[in-house]
Design an enzyme around this catalytic site. Structure first.
Site, PDB file in Angstrom:
ATOM      1  CB  SER A 103       6.998   7.673   4.743  1.00 28.44           C
ATOM      2  OG  SER A 103       8.257   7.674   5.392  1.00 28.44           O
TER       3      SER A 103
ATOM      4  CG  HIS B 254       3.522   9.007   2.272  1.00 24.03           C
ATOM      5  ND1 HIS B 254       3.390   7.912   1.437  1.00 24.03           N
ATOM      6  CD2 HIS B 254       4.855   9.208   2.423  1.00 24.03           C
ATOM      7  CE1 HIS B 254       4.595   7.457   1.117  1.00 24.03           C
ATOM      8  NE2 HIS B 254       5.503   8.227   1.700  1.00 24.03           N
TER       9      HIS B 254
ATOM     10  CE  LYS C 191       6.039   9.167  -1.357  1.00 22.23           C
ATOM     11  NZ  LYS C 191       7.127   9.965  -1.947  1.00 22.23           N
TER      12      LYS C 191
END
Length: 391
Positions: A180, A208, A239
């Site tokens: 990240s 991610h 996300k």
């Protein structure tokens, strides 16, 4: 009230070091631009990779869910808080990730805590990449398992650790799929090969990577063609998915076990209807609008190349996470402030989030950004970088 003087002393020290930060208030929806202090500025700090936080289909699904089912569920999943929509979301996620089953948690953070604390005992060892996310580290702290750390993406270090831990009942290798803070991708093929060689389990946190890598954003496991060879996949719904929550995708056996043993799942109220239905809709958008991922990667290439041409140090990033590494903690804060003055919101990241001396501006482009916005952002980086002597 007396009692917290020792905390204030530490806060005062952070102020002197230039690493204390107030929370920055946004007065708009989360888009390619956001409203801060009465100004519209380019947003380069959110995890809204595909622009789904304000996608019309997600908003419509959330509103309809509230009208039909209310604002909340009123119970944990194991008592009276499992609605049909919760099962539907988990079935959809399992199919999307090519696994037998999936289970949704309140956040990605609690997913890691719940999984690790539930499945490991003092008979086991967990083997973790040194740059894994804080949620993995905290999840490991909740276990009674022996803890080993291998050097970042170093397969010789990992293999040596596997050789040294053969006496344990189970060995679990844990890694981020995409790291990240640096934006590099874990070497999953090599990790899986070592795991199979030494009879270890593999757990990948794809917070991610989901929505970013793989077919329709299925993540790093799918990106490397490893479907069916990674035992545990953890992901987030906050996300690229654009809403809230976390999930684990794995075998039916593991999911059934977690339903009975994972404390964050057992003792937290289930997701409200609006969140759940918006997440369902988001997975459908991933399947039906792959052009968003294409746009994300085109924007990633444009910004990354522009920063490198200007002379910034972007490390080893391979993804939309592109760090601009400056080193000094105070300088990273000044850099972030200068960027905001130039119309770009890009937060500085310093110790303890990253190692001391590795402070940076972490940028994340999204599919919503126009090339004109990114060109403006590059100009802001150039102006701020030159003014501070970074380039």
């Amino acid at each position: 009230m007396k009692g917290f003087e020792y905390l204030q002393k530490e806060l005062d020290a952070m102020q002197k070091q230039g690493i204390f930060r107030n929370l920055i208030e946004l007065k708009s929806e989360q888009g390619s631009k956001v409203m801060i202090d009465g100004r519209n500025v380019i947003q380069l700090s959110s995890n809204n990779y595909l622009g789904l936080t304000n996608h019309p289909r997600l908003k419509k699904a959330a509103l309809a869910a509230i009208e039909q089912f209310g604002a909340g569920t009123g119970s944990v999943r194991t008592i009276a808080g499992t609605f049909t929509m919760h099962n539907r979301l988990e079935e959809k996620l399992a199919k999307f990730k090519h696994t037998e089953a999936a289970l949704v948690f309140q956040s990605g953070f609690t997913t890691n805590q719940g999984v690790l604390s539930a499945i490991l005992t003092d008979e086991d060892v967990v083997i973790s990449d040194e740059l894994n996310h804080a949620s993995i580290i905290d999840g490991i702290r909740l276990t009674k398992a022996t803890r080993k750390v291998y050097q970042h993406v170093d397969m010789e270090s990992l293999e040596q650790t596997l050789k040294e831990t053969q006496e344990y009942r189970k060995r679990l290798i844990v890694t981020d799929g995409v790291f990240s803070m640096d934006g590099d991708i874990a070497p999953l093929p090599a990790i899986v090969e070592l795991a199979e060689k030494y009879d270890a389990l593999v757990m990948v946190d794809d917070a991610h990577g989901s929505g970013v890598l793989g077919e329709n954003g299925r993540g790093t496991v799918n990106h490397f063609g490893l479907d069916g060879r990674v035992h545990i996949q953890v992901g987030t719904l906050s996300k690229a998915i654009g809403v809230l929550g976390g999930y684990v995708a794995s075998t039916r056996t593991l999911i059934d076990y977690l339903i009975h043993k994972a404390r964050p799942f057992l003792f937290s109220t289930s997701h409200p209807p609006a969140v759940t239905m918006a997440c369902i809709e988001a997975v459908d958008v991933l399947l039906e609008e792959p052009e968003r991922i294409d746009k994300l990667w085109n924007n990633t290439k444009f910004l990354k190349e522009g920063l490198n041409i200007l002379g910034f140090n972007t490390g080893h990033s391979e993804t939309p996470i592109t760090p601009v590494i400056v080193g000094d903690e105070g300088l990273s804060r000044q850099f972030s402030d200068k960027l905001l003055q130039n119309g770009v919101f890009a937060q500085g990241i310093a110790f303890p989030t990253v190692a001391q001396g590795k402070a940076r501006i972490r940028t994340i482009v999204t599919a919503q950004h126009s090339q004109d916005e990114l060109q403006q952002a590059l100009k802001a980086f150039e102006n701020a970088g030159k003014e501070l002597g970074i380039i």
